[in-house]
Design an enzyme around this catalytic site. Sequence first.
Site, PDB file in Angstrom:
ATOM      1  CB  SER A   1       0.810  46.469  21.186  1.00 48.49           C
ATOM      2  OG  SER A   1       1.415  45.196  21.210  1.00 48.49           O
TER       3      SER A   1
ATOM      4  CG  HIS B   1       0.121  39.556  19.387  1.00 49.84           C
ATOM      5  ND1 HIS B   1       0.133  39.530  18.004  1.00 49.84           N
ATOM      6  CD2 HIS B   1       0.725  40.706  19.754  1.00 49.84           C
ATOM      7  CE1 HIS B   1       0.728  40.613  17.561  1.00 49.84           C
ATOM      8  NE2 HIS B   1       1.092  41.353  18.587  1.00 49.84           N
TER       9      HIS B   1
END
Length: 304
Positions: A90, A104
Amino acid sequence: MISKEQIAADYQQIQDEICAALELTDGQAKFEEEKWEREGGGGGRTRIIQNGNIFEKGGVNFSAVHGHLPDTMKRALQVDSDDFFATGVSIVIHPNHPMVPIIHMNIRYFEMPSSMSGDKPPVRWFGGGIDLTPHYVIDGDAKFFHTSLKNVCDSYYHDFYHRFKLWADDYFFIKHRQETRGIGGVFYDRLTANDELSWENIFDFSKALGRSFIPTYTELVNRNRNKSFTEDEQLWQYQRRSRYTEFNLVYDAGTKFGLETNGRIESILMSLPPTAKWVYNYQATPGSEEEKTLSLLKKGINWA
């Protein structure tokens, strides 16, 4: 069939590749690593970069955790087994420059054994995606970003980009603001093998999407990092960061999963920006670049 150990090992390698490339792009800051263990089973490597030439704060995290799901998560996932394994990478990067976008990325794998009653097969799936949150939407950058994602998707399956772009538009939507978090990207969840896609195909797609992060984002950084900006434009950056924060704390499924499964709180909340502002009843000046950006924070724009 691909083992969960192989998936976790390949994800760790992708974390290493991305961290090395981001350090080169920044030219000053280095990642700090903290290895951690989860009380219920497994652990991960949290890597944070801060106060660099261009990256004010960012995280590239790897985790591989296992254990027992709480009842709330079993209901949310609509499963009746207790044991689970989850691994993934992540990333969230907050630049210090209002013309360089927030980005992201997440690639992940989840599995559970057969149900406790034994009448259902094991559950396993891949998920992930990349989305972009510009403080100022620049048309050429948005087209480049979406075209790059479309090229990766098209090389694996003909309708991946179309499906996953719509999914991202719906997922990254701040309902209480009636605006998207940014210009979207691609997002998918619970992707499983079928007659047309093997587990190997899906895993290769997951890795290809992860490895598209660096060439795509470094291009956007380098296009904009040397532009001048004003104090008002930085204030707007902080205002846009507040919307990013609202989404992650109210709607983000990864944040909820981490909290519900007793994850490491510092790693879960590394996505939050170092500075954000909530200006009461902010109104963009008519005809301004800020107003233009707000007009483009909506679903259904065909950037590619």
